[in-house]
Design an enzyme around this catalytic site. Structure first.
Site, mmCIF file in Angstrom:
data_model
loop_
_atom_site.group_PDB
_atom_site.id
_atom_site.type_symbol
_atom_site.label_atom_id
_atom_site.label_comp_id
_atom_site.label_asym_id
_atom_site.label_seq_id
_atom_site.Cartn_x
_atom_site.Cartn_y
_atom_site.Cartn_z
ATOM 1 N N ASP A 107 1.553 2.462 3.552
ATOM 2 C CA ASP A 107 0.702 3.659 3.440
ATOM 3 C C ASP A 107 1.558 4.916 3.503
ATOM 4 O O ASP A 107 1.120 5.959 3.995
ATOM 5 C CB ASP A 107 -0.407 3.685 4.497
ATOM 6 C CG ASP A 107 -1.489 4.692 4.161
ATOM 7 O OD1 ASP A 107 -1.569 5.152 3.001
ATOM 8 O OD2 ASP A 107 -2.263 5.053 5.086
ATOM 9 N N HIS A 122 0.879 -1.197 0.000
ATOM 10 C CA HIS A 122 0.000 0.000 0.000
ATOM 11 C C HIS A 122 0.905 1.233 0.000
ATOM 12 O O HIS A 122 1.480 1.598 1.023
ATOM 13 C CB HIS A 122 -0.897 -0.002 1.245
ATOM 14 C CG HIS A 122 -1.863 1.142 1.306
ATOM 15 N ND1 HIS A 122 -3.208 0.971 1.578
ATOM 16 C CD2 HIS A 122 -1.696 2.478 1.140
ATOM 17 C CE1 HIS A 122 -3.814 2.149 1.574
ATOM 18 N NE2 HIS A 122 -2.902 3.098 1.325
ATOM 19 N N HIS A 136 -4.645 -0.770 5.665
ATOM 20 C CA HIS A 136 -4.101 -0.057 6.839
ATOM 21 C C HIS A 136 -4.977 -0.184 8.080
ATOM 22 O O HIS A 136 -5.489 0.800 8.587
ATOM 23 C CB HIS A 136 -3.800 1.415 6.524
ATOM 24 C CG HIS A 136 -4.851 2.153 5.742
ATOM 25 N ND1 HIS A 136 -6.176 2.150 6.092
ATOM 26 C CD2 HIS A 136 -4.763 2.911 4.624
ATOM 27 C CE1 HIS A 136 -6.840 2.874 5.216
ATOM 28 N NE2 HIS A 136 -6.015 3.341 4.318
ATOM 29 N N ASN A 185 -5.331 7.370 -5.710
ATOM 30 C CA ASN A 185 -6.077 8.568 -5.285
ATOM 31 C C ASN A 185 -5.365 9.856 -5.709
ATOM 32 O O ASN A 185 -4.970 10.678 -4.891
ATOM 33 C CB ASN A 185 -6.326 8.557 -3.765
ATOM 34 C CG ASN A 185 -5.049 8.567 -2.930
ATOM 35 O OD1 ASN A 185 -4.014 8.058 -3.352
ATOM 36 N ND2 ASN A 185 -5.118 9.169 -1.756
ATOM 37 N N LYS A 208 -9.267 -0.055 -5.701
ATOM 38 C CA LYS A 208 -9.316 0.523 -4.351
ATOM 39 C C LYS A 208 -10.612 1.285 -4.158
ATOM 40 O O LYS A 208 -10.892 2.244 -4.889
ATOM 41 C CB LYS A 208 -8.124 1.476 -4.179
ATOM 42 C CG LYS A 208 -8.083 2.215 -2.857
ATOM 43 C CD LYS A 208 -7.606 1.326 -1.706
ATOM 44 C CE LYS A 208 -7.688 2.048 -0.381
ATOM 45 N NZ LYS A 208 -6.665 3.077 -0.226
ATOM 46 N N HIS A 215 1.642 5.331 -1.633
ATOM 47 C CA HIS A 215 1.262 6.531 -2.396
ATOM 48 C C HIS A 215 2.515 7.113 -3.026
ATOM 49 O O HIS A 215 3.431 7.533 -2.317
ATOM 50 C CB HIS A 215 0.609 7.563 -1.476
ATOM 51 C CG HIS A 215 -0.654 7.067 -0.859
ATOM 52 N ND1 HIS A 215 -1.887 7.235 -1.452
ATOM 53 C CD2 HIS A 215 -0.870 6.361 0.281
ATOM 54 C CE1 HIS A 215 -2.815 6.668 -0.692
ATOM 55 N NE2 HIS A 215 -2.232 6.128 0.361
ATOM 56 N N HIS A 226 -10.577 1.202 1.822
ATOM 57 C CA HIS A 226 -10.315 2.139 2.923
ATOM 58 C C HIS A 226 -11.534 2.039 3.841
ATOM 59 O O HIS A 226 -12.566 2.640 3.566
ATOM 60 C CB HIS A 226 -10.131 3.570 2.403
ATOM 61 C CG HIS A 226 -9.756 4.521 3.502
ATOM 62 N ND1 HIS A 226 -8.555 5.181 3.545
ATOM 63 C CD2 HIS A 226 -10.422 4.902 4.626
ATOM 64 C CE1 HIS A 226 -8.488 5.926 4.637
ATOM 65 N NE2 HIS A 226 -9.619 5.774 5.308
HETATM 66 C C1 NCD Z 1 -3.394 9.047 2.330
HETATM 67 C C2 NCD Z 1 -2.943 10.118 1.330
HETATM 68 O O1 NCD Z 1 -2.405 11.141 1.750
HETATM 69 O O2 NCD Z 1 -3.112 9.889 0.110
HETATM 70 N N1 NCD Z 1 -3.437 9.644 3.633
HETATM 71 C C3 NCD Z 1 -3.372 8.980 4.820
HETATM 72 O O3 NCD Z 1 -3.514 9.630 5.846
HETATM 73 N N2 NCD Z 1 -3.137 7.690 4.888
HETATM 74 C C4 NCD Z 1 -4.700 8.481 1.917
HETATM 75 C C5 NCD Z 1 -5.105 7.236 2.667
HETATM 76 O O4 NCD Z 1 -4.513 6.176 2.478
HETATM 77 O O5 NCD Z 1 -6.027 7.310 3.471
HETATM 78 ZN ZN ZN Z 2 -3.169 5.078 1.761
#
Ligand code: NCD
Ligand code: ZN
Length: 337
Positions: A238, A13, A166, A41, A95, A15, A132
């Site tokens: 995450d 996971h 998460h 996202n 997702k 970003h 999520h």
């Molecule tokens: C994530 C993001 O910033 O894209 N933020 C977070 O607090 N984990 C989005 C997510 O996974 O919820």
């Molecule tokens: Zn995330």
């Protein structure tokens, strides 16, 4: 002390963002991991073939020649069978975000009934569903309140692989054992933090994320499951970088940037609890089995050498900035098989 080695660690996971931030953070993950599940996202979300392919190309460019597979995902919306069949080979999952629960989730799902035809197609095409899982209730209760939704999904679509992303609560850990088709990822920061670390003293914006860190008994349940390499639990960082000005302001963005420190900190944590033998399963083998992945062979070595976490990576501040970690990633190489 001999180096410690992991074979093809995976971040289930992650970003990676776009533009300059992508180019900054992608090499940090690509150095340490053999692959990662890339979150969709973005603005606008990754929810069609053209956007998927152009994002994949940007990620590939940012990675360069590192041995690292970006496992792409789509942002959930109602899809047709034709759309899913056309994109099936280019994604590892879809997702689902309830609308508005986290960063860039405004285009998420508002009514679960509207999602069900697509979920049925995903079950037929064997496309995992990544969720999520938070309600829009009181912040500390959001994940626990979401358990009936997971239950409904697990029962209605018994052949759909469902990943609770998460997880942060003892309720989610317990839920793992209730349905054969339910799995989960857990972050590093939720294995070590509670709400006290975020807001119990001076406010710590770099530890603020969705879902928020919970109570000590939640953290302990997550940690026990990870240390014992629970077969349905996978590591997913995450890692969610936001520039410093978006974190240190009124209206702090949610997300903790852990990618560059996650593996050395996990080695330190598992060693401290005398569980190093289980780390390989937690950071790779469980995910390979659950997702039916065969990652590229990549041996990642760590030496026990006290190392200070950098204060910043350009515009983003890492988890543990300025703190000392007992292990350091020393080298990566192809495994001889
Ligand atoms: C994530 C993001 O910033 O894209 N933020 C977070 O607090 N984990 C989005 C997510 O996974 O919820
Ligand atoms: Zn995330």
């Amino acid at each position: 002390m001999a180096p410690f080695q992991l074979q093809s660690p995976l971040d289930m996971h992650l970003h990676l963002r776009e533009g300059d931030l992508l180019n900054l953070v992608a090499p940090l993950s690509a150095r340490a991991f053999a692959g990662a599940v890339i979150m969709p996202n973005l603005v606008p979300p990754v929810d069609n073939a053209a956007r998927l392919d152009s994002y994949r190309a940007a990620v590939d460019t940012a990675i360069g020649d590192a041995v690292f597979e970006p496992y792409m995902t789509l942002f959930f919306r109602p899809y047709t069978a034709d759309e899913l069949e056309a994109m099936r080979s280019r994604i590892v999952g879809i997702k689902l975000y309830p609308a508005g629960v986290t960063t860039n989730s405004e285009a998420g799902v508002r009514a679960l009934q509207e999602a069900e035809p697509t979920l049925g197609l995903m079950q037929e095409l064997d496309i995992p569903l990544l969720v999520h899982g938070e309600s829009n209730g009181f912040v500390m209760d959001r994940e626990a309140e979401f358990m009936p939704v997971y239950e409904h999904l697990a029962r209605t679509f018994p052949r759909l692989r469902i990943v609770m992303e998460h997880i942060t609560t003892r309720q989610a850990v317990a839920f793992l054992d209730r349905y054969a088709n339910v799995f989960a990822t857990v972050t590093l920061h939720h294995l070590v933090l509670t709400l006290d670390d975020v807001a119990g003293g001076l406010l710590a914006p770099h530890l603020f994320c969705k879902p928020i860190a919970k109570r000590p008994e939640d953290r302990d349940a997550l940690l026990a499951a990870a240390l014992s390499a629970h077969p349905k639990l996978m590591f997913g960082s995450d890692s969610a970088p936001h520039p410093q000005h978006s974190k240190e302001c009124a209206g702090c963005a949610a997300g903790v940037f852990t990618a560059p420190v996650a593996l050395p900190m996990l080695v330190e944590l598992f060693e401290k609890h005398d569980a190093l033998d289980n780390l390989q399963a937690f950071v790779s083998d469980n995910a390979r089995r659950i997702y039916s992945f065969t990652p590229a062979p990549k041996a990642v070595s760590f030496v026990k050498e006290a190392t200070v976490v950098p204060q910043r990576y350009a515009t983003v501040l890492p988890f543990g900035a300025g703190k000392t970690v007992a292990w350091r990633l020393s080298e990566t190489g192809q495994t001889l098989v």
